[in-house]
Design an enzyme around this catalytic site. Structure first.
Site, PDB file in Angstrom:
ATOM      1  N   HIS A 108      35.414  36.748  40.979  1.00  0.00           N
ATOM      2  CA  HIS A 108      35.888  36.785  40.408  1.00  0.00           C
ATOM      3  C   HIS A 108      35.990  35.548  39.067  1.00  0.00           C
ATOM      4  O   HIS A 108      36.640  35.332  37.982  1.00  0.00           O
ATOM      5  CB  HIS A 108      37.549  36.191  40.821  1.00  0.00           C
ATOM      6  N   GLU A 109      35.287  34.352  39.844  1.00  0.00           N
ATOM      7  CA  GLU A 109      35.944  33.226  38.861  1.00  0.00           C
ATOM      8  C   GLU A 109      34.584  33.051  38.275  1.00  0.00           C
ATOM      9  O   GLU A 109      34.256  32.197  36.793  1.00  0.00           O
ATOM     10  CB  GLU A 109      34.967  31.734  40.633  1.00  0.00           C
ATOM     11  N   HIS A 159      35.168  34.946  34.293  1.00  0.00           N
ATOM     12  CA  HIS A 159      36.045  33.974  33.853  1.00  0.00           C
ATOM     13  C   HIS A 159      35.137  33.423  32.864  1.00  0.00           C
ATOM     14  O   HIS A 159      35.422  33.197  31.429  1.00  0.00           O
ATOM     15  CB  HIS A 159      37.392  32.856  34.564  1.00  0.00           C
ATOM     16  N   GLU A 185      43.826  36.799  34.324  1.00  0.00           N
ATOM     17  CA  GLU A 185      43.571  37.303  35.478  1.00  0.00           C
ATOM     18  C   GLU A 185      43.245  38.884  35.708  1.00  0.00           C
ATOM     19  O   GLU A 185      42.144  39.065  36.752  1.00  0.00           O
ATOM     20  CB  GLU A 185      43.977  36.499  36.267  1.00  0.00           C
TER      21      GLU A 185
END
Length: 285
Positions: free
Chosen positions: A143-144, A147, A201
Site C-alpha cells: 500500500h505504501e 503511493h 488512498e
C-alpha cells in the site's frame, strides 16, 4: 450566498478539476489504476529534497538506537520489501530503478509510510500492536509503495498549488472579501481536496493488493489487516468520515473484497512458479 460568490466557487472547483486530467504515472497493470493526474512540481527536485530529509531521520533514529530494532522485525520487513520491489515494473517501467529503501524505527506508533522516490519507514508499533503476519505486513508495505509509484505526494502538492492560484484569481476578479474567500477555501477543501485524497488512498489499497499478490503474498490478508486496524482505530463519527482524507475501514474492506478476484490469479501464479522452481527438500531445480 449571493450568485456572484456561488459562481466563483463553482468556477474555481470546476477549473481545478479539469486541470487534474493531464497524465498518468502508471500503466499496464491488472487492476487498471491509470487515472489521469496533475503533476506540476518537478519530480527530481521533490525526490531529492525528500531523500535528504529521510537521511536525516534515519541518522537520528540510529543515534537513538532505534533503527532496525527489534532485529527480527527489520529482517521480516526487508525480506517482504525486497520481494515486492521487482514487481513495481508492472505499474511503471522505471519502478525497479526508484531509490527504494526501507527501515524499521522502534516506536509505539501504529504507522508506516513511503515518501516520494521510494524511501520508506515501518514503525515497530504497527507490527507489535497488530500482531501482523507476513502477508498482512506485505499489504501495508505494498500500500505504501503504491503511493510512491503513483506519486501521490507530488500530485497533491500540484493540486493544492493549482487550487490556491485558481481561488486567488477568481476571488480577485469577483471582488470577494476575506470572509467570502474563507468560504470558498472551505468549499474547495470538502468538494475537491478531501475526495481526491480518499481516491488516492483507494488507489494505494488496490495497487498494494496487486503488488503483494505478484510477490506471492495472500491478498486476503489485506482484509484481516484492516479488520485489525478497525479494532485499534474504530470507525469514528459520520462527521469524521466526511472530513477524513482516508476511507473508513469498512469501506476499505468492502472495496478490497470486491477487487480480490482480479489479483488472486497473480497470487496463484506466483505460488505455482515458486513450487515448480524447487524440488523436495527445498533445493532449486
Amino acid at each position: 450566498m449571493n450568485i456572484k460568490t456561488l459562481v466563483v466557487l463553482c468556477t474555481a472547483l470546476i477549473g481545478t478539476t479539469v486541470l487534474t486530467g493531464c497524465q498518468s504515472t502508471t500503466s499496464n497493470n491488472t487492476t487498471g489504476n491509470n487515472r489521469q493526474q496533475l503533476l506540476l512540481i518537478p519530480n527530481a527536485q521533490l525526490n531529492a529534497e525528500v531523500a535528504q530529509e529521510y537521511k536525516t531521520l534515519i541518522s537520528q533514529a540510529r543515534q537513538a538506537k532505534a533503527l532496525n530494532v527489534p532485529a527480527s522485525y527489520a529482517k521480516r520487513v526487508k525480506t517482504i520489501f525486497n520481494r515486492i520491489v521487482p514487481h513495481t515494473t508492472a505499474f511503471r517501467q522505471d519502478g525497479s530503478s526508484f531509490n527504494w529503501e526501507i527501515n524499521v524505527i522502534n516506536t509505539d506508533e501504529v504507522n508506516a509510510w513511503c515518501a516520494p522516490g521510494g524511501k520508506m519507514v515501518v514503525y515497530s508499533g504497527i507490527i507489535k500492536q497488530l500482531n501482523l503476519t507476513d502477508d498482512e505486513l506485505a499489504a501495508i508495505i505494498g500500500h505504501e509503495m503504491a503511493h510512491a509509484l503513483r506519486e501521490h505526494t507530488r500530485e497533491q502538492m500540484s493540486q493544492e498549488m493549482a487550487k490556491s492560484e485558481g481561488l486567488k484569481w477568481a476571488g480577485k476578479l469577483a471582488g470577494l472579501n476575506s470572509d467570502q474567500m474563507d468560504l470558498a477555501n472551505l468549499v474547495s477543501k470538502y468538494g475537491f481536496s478531501l475526495p481526491f485524497s480518499r481516491t488516492m488512498e483507494k488507489e494505494a489499497d488496490v495497487i498494494g493488493l496487486e503488488l503483494m499478490a505478484r510477490a506471492g503474498y495472500n491478498p486476503q490478508a489485506a482484509v484481516t489487516l484492516w479488520e485489525k486496524m478497525a479494532k485499534v482505530s474504530g470507525e469514528g463519527s459520520a462527521l469524521e468520515a466526511l472530513t477524513s482524507t482516508h476511507p473508513t475501514n469498512s469501506a476499505r474492506i468492502n472495496e478490497i473484497k470486491k477487487r480480490q478476484d482480479e489479483v488472486m490469479p497473480l497470487y496463484e501464479a506466483s505460488k505455482s512458479k515458486k513450487a515448480t522452481g524447487t524440488k523436495k527438500g527445498g533445493k532449486k531445480r
